[in-house]
Design a protein around this motif. Structure first.
Motif, PDB file in Angstrom:
ATOM      1  N   VAL A   1      -3.367   5.284  -1.883  1.00 49.71           N
ATOM      2  CA  VAL A   1      -3.962   5.763  -0.767  1.00 49.71           C
ATOM      3  C   VAL A   1      -3.721   7.085  -0.710  1.00 49.71           C
ATOM      4  CG1 VAL A   1      -5.132   5.918   1.423  1.00 49.71           C
ATOM      5  CG2 VAL A   1      -4.600   3.681   0.482  1.00 49.71           C
ATOM      6  N   ALA A   2      -4.429   8.255  -1.270  1.00 44.45           N
ATOM      7  CA  ALA A   2      -3.934   9.542  -1.328  1.00 44.45           C
ATOM      8  C   ALA A   2      -4.648  10.309  -0.015  1.00 44.45           C
ATOM      9  CB  ALA A   2      -4.450  10.202  -2.498  1.00 44.45           C
ATOM     10  N   LEU A   3      -3.982  10.760   1.014  1.00 45.62           N
ATOM     11  CA  LEU A   3      -4.746  11.382   2.121  1.00 45.62           C
ATOM     12  C   LEU A   3      -4.437  12.751   1.805  1.00 45.62           C
ATOM     13  CD1 LEU A   3      -2.485   9.253   4.623  1.00 45.62           C
ATOM     14  CD2 LEU A   3      -4.861   9.203   4.337  1.00 45.62           C
ATOM     15  N   PRO A   4      -5.255  13.750   2.609  1.00 47.74           N
ATOM     16  CA  PRO A   4      -4.848  15.504   2.650  1.00 47.74           C
ATOM     17  C   PRO A   4      -3.613  15.681   2.505  1.00 47.74           C
ATOM     18  CG  PRO A   4      -6.645  14.675   3.971  1.00 47.74           C
ATOM     19  CD  PRO A   4      -6.015  13.375   3.946  1.00 47.74           C
ATOM     20  N   GLY A   5      -3.407  16.794   1.458  1.00 46.51           N
ATOM     21  CA  GLY A   5      -1.996  16.986   1.389  1.00 46.51           C
ATOM     22  C   GLY A   5      -1.863  18.197   0.319  1.00 46.51           C
ATOM     23  N   GLY A   6      -0.777  18.894   0.320  1.00 46.45           N
ATOM     24  CA  GLY A   6      -0.378  19.957  -0.459  1.00 46.45           C
ATOM     25  C   GLY A   6       0.284  19.850  -1.772  1.00 46.45           C
TER      26      GLY A   6
ATOM     27  N   ILE B   1       0.922  -1.191   0.051  1.00 48.93           N
ATOM     28  CA  ILE B   1      -0.056  -0.030  -0.137  1.00 48.93           C
ATOM     29  C   ILE B   1       0.856   1.169   0.094  1.00 48.93           C
ATOM     30  CG2 ILE B   1      -1.814   1.176   1.181  1.00 48.93           C
ATOM     31  CD1 ILE B   1      -1.012  -2.335   2.522  1.00 48.93           C
ATOM     32  N   VAL B   2       0.899   2.262  -1.091  1.00 48.88           N
ATOM     33  CA  VAL B   2       1.476   3.374  -1.250  1.00 48.88           C
ATOM     34  C   VAL B   2       0.589   4.375  -0.601  1.00 48.88           C
ATOM     35  CG1 VAL B   2       2.544   4.812  -2.753  1.00 48.88           C
ATOM     36  CG2 VAL B   2       3.021   2.352  -2.823  1.00 48.88           C
ATOM     37  N   TYR B   3       1.029   5.264   0.345  1.00 45.72           N
ATOM     38  CA  TYR B   3       0.245   6.482   0.798  1.00 45.72           C
ATOM     39  C   TYR B   3       0.992   7.727   0.485  1.00 45.72           C
ATOM     40  CZ  TYR B   3      -2.102   3.165   3.912  1.00 45.72           C
ATOM     41  OH  TYR B   3      -2.928   2.382   4.528  1.00 45.72           O
ATOM     42  N   LEU B   4       0.167   8.648   0.031  1.00 45.60           N
ATOM     43  CA  LEU B   4       0.389   9.944  -0.273  1.00 45.60           C
ATOM     44  C   LEU B   4      -0.263  10.893   0.553  1.00 45.60           C
ATOM     45  CD1 LEU B   4      -0.150   9.562  -4.108  1.00 45.60           C
ATOM     46  CD2 LEU B   4       2.027   8.934  -2.887  1.00 45.60           C
ATOM     47  N   GLY B   5       0.707  12.093   1.119  1.00 41.04           N
ATOM     48  CA  GLY B   5      -0.136  12.817   2.029  1.00 41.04           C
ATOM     49  C   GLY B   5       0.950  13.806   2.826  1.00 41.04           C
ATOM     50  N   SER B   6       0.323  14.872   3.355  1.00 43.52           N
ATOM     51  CA  SER B   6       0.824  15.831   3.888  1.00 43.52           C
ATOM     52  C   SER B   6       2.048  15.575   5.068  1.00 43.52           C
ATOM     53  CB  SER B   6      -0.106  16.957   4.722  1.00 43.52           C
ATOM     54  OG  SER B   6       0.356  17.994   5.451  1.00 43.52           O
ATOM     55  N   SER B   7       2.995  16.443   4.979  1.00 40.09           N
ATOM     56  CA  SER B   7       3.943  16.258   5.880  1.00 40.09           C
ATOM     57  C   SER B   7       4.065  17.185   7.121  1.00 40.09           C
ATOM     58  CB  SER B   7       5.597  16.313   5.367  1.00 40.09           C
ATOM     59  OG  SER B   7       5.593  17.768   4.774  1.00 40.09           O
ATOM     60  N   ARG B   8       2.956  18.240   7.040  1.00 42.49           N
ATOM     61  CA  ARG B   8       2.707  19.203   7.799  1.00 42.49           C
ATOM     62  C   ARG B   8       1.662  18.830   8.859  1.00 42.49           C
ATOM     63  NH1 ARG B   8       5.039  23.785   5.244  1.00 42.49           N
ATOM     64  NH2 ARG B   8       5.453  23.362   2.915  1.00 42.49           N
ATOM     65  N   MET B   9       0.948  18.043   8.903  1.00 45.16           N
ATOM     66  CA  MET B   9      -0.303  17.732   9.833  1.00 45.16           C
ATOM     67  C   MET B   9       0.323  16.976  11.063  1.00 45.16           C
ATOM     68  SD  MET B   9      -3.572  17.032   7.542  1.00 45.16           S
ATOM     69  CE  MET B   9      -4.171  18.167   6.407  1.00 45.16           C
TER      70      MET B   9
ATOM     71  N   GLY C   1       8.336  20.692   7.257  1.00 39.52           N
ATOM     72  CA  GLY C   1       7.986  20.082   8.583  1.00 39.52           C
ATOM     73  C   GLY C   1       9.193  19.911   9.550  1.00 39.52           C
ATOM     74  N   GLU C   2       9.037  19.131  10.338  1.00 38.95           N
ATOM     75  CA  GLU C   2      10.119  19.044  11.598  1.00 38.95           C
ATOM     76  C   GLU C   2      11.164  18.401  11.217  1.00 38.95           C
ATOM     77  OE1 GLU C   2       7.702  15.693  13.824  1.00 38.95           O
ATOM     78  OE2 GLU C   2       8.062  17.664  14.911  1.00 38.95           O
ATOM     79  N   TRP C   3      11.309  17.505   9.951  1.00 40.09           N
ATOM     80  CA  TRP C   3      12.408  16.748   9.635  1.00 40.09           C
ATOM     81  C   TRP C   3      13.213  17.412   8.642  1.00 40.09           C
ATOM     82  CZ3 TRP C   3       9.848  11.364   9.837  1.00 40.09           C
ATOM     83  CH2 TRP C   3       9.249  10.905  11.028  1.00 40.09           C
TER      84      TRP C   3
END
Length: 312
Positions: A206-211, A95-103, A161-163
């Motif tokens: 799986v595309a999660l919320p992101g920018g 499963i490949v996930y795409l999504g925000s690194s800021r939340m 984000g933080e990293w």
């Protein structure tokens, strides 16, 4: 005037300063160096397999500086793509996930993404893949770990984000992720991790919320499915997680594209499944892979039994 020269397929931008700008940069380096010594550690709040949270500190002195050097040969990209494929062959597609690194972990989408990754990992019994960064990528990593399933990642040397600008993941084993220098190689890895070579492969996007980065990857994946570069042998499910109507305006725009004739009627809807909740996503995947409720119950019983068998 600052001089710019670009190279490659938007992997990096090389900035060549003038003589006067060099003096400014040197002064900036001295200022940054003095500030860095005052605060030489970065904290991460991470949840492990237990419900409690603990802080892990990574010393900046141990972090490798990420230099955006000009690539000398296309063979460098080829070698990194090869490393991506080797990692996938070792950990398995999934499963490949795409999504925000800021939340962050306090965001409701983080909590939902963590639970979704745990449930999908158990449902499909597959490896979880992500950008191995912070935010929602961290959520799905932890969710899969809570399920006791393999986790792999294609990290990039610079994340929002933080990293930021760290080549290291704070808690994943180093052999489970690759820090990519080239975005093109990283994308090759994310695509290859989801391609099904046989009917036993259970994969999904799986595309999660992101920018911007998420939208870039989302539409590239969608285009590859549209052109049958993904799913030409066996179909791959694509789920768009529309938490709290996050993507509703984007979906409205795609409807406008249909009205204007740039997209065929019903074309986009046939390429993915828009899900407003985790339960909707799990039901869709169970139906896609013909997993019966009995199979799900059996998996839960097996997992529960294995937990009871563990020494106390």
């Amino acid at each position: 005037m600052m001089q710019f020269s670009t190279f490659g397929s938007s992997d990096f931008v090389l900035i060549k300063p003038t003589h006067h700008q060099n003096r400014l940069i040197n002064c900036s380096k001295l200022l940054f160096s003095s500030t860095q010594h005052k605060n030489n550690s970065v904290g991460f709040n991470l949840s492990k397999h237990k419900a409690n949270h603990r802080s892990i500190f990574v010393s900046k002195s141990k972090q490798e500086s990420f230099e955006f050097d000009e690539r000398k040969s296309p063979n460098e990209v080829k070698e990194e793509i090869k490393q991506c494929y080797e990692l996938i062959n070792r950990l398995g597609r999934g499963i490949v996930y795409l999504g925000s690194s800021r939340m962050g972990s306090s965001h409701s989408h983080y909590v939902q993404a963590q639970e979704l990754a745990k449930e999908i990992a158990n449902l499909l019994d597959s490896t979880t893949w992500s950008g191995a960064g912070p935010g929602l990528m961290d959520a799905v990593t932890q969710g899969a770990l809570l399920a006791g399933k393999p986790v792999g990642g294609f990290k990039i040397g610079r994340e929002a984000g933080e990293w930021t600008a760290s080549n290291f993941h704070p808690y994943l084993p180093s052999e489970n992720y690759l820090t990519c220098r080239f975005f093109s190689a990283r994308k090759h890895g994310l695509v290859d991790a989801v391609v099904r070579n046989n009917s036993f492969d259970k994969t999904a996007v799986v595309a999660l919320p992101g920018g911007i980065g998420t939208l870039d990857e989302l539409f590239e994946m969608l285009a590859l499915i549209q052109l049958e570069r993904i799913g030409s042998k066996l179909p791959v499910p694509f789920l768009l997680m529309n938490y709290d109507s996050f993507y509703s305006k984007l979906l409205d725009f795609l409807d406008v594209c249909e009205d204007r004739g740039t997209v065929s009627k019903g074309e986009v809807a046939s390429l993915w499944k828009v899900c407003n909740s985790n339960s909707e996503a799990l039901a869709y995947l169970a139906d896609f892979y013909c997993i019966s409720s009995g199979d799900i119950s059996q998996k839960k019983e097996t997992k529960l039994q294995s937990t009871h068998d563990l020494p106390s």
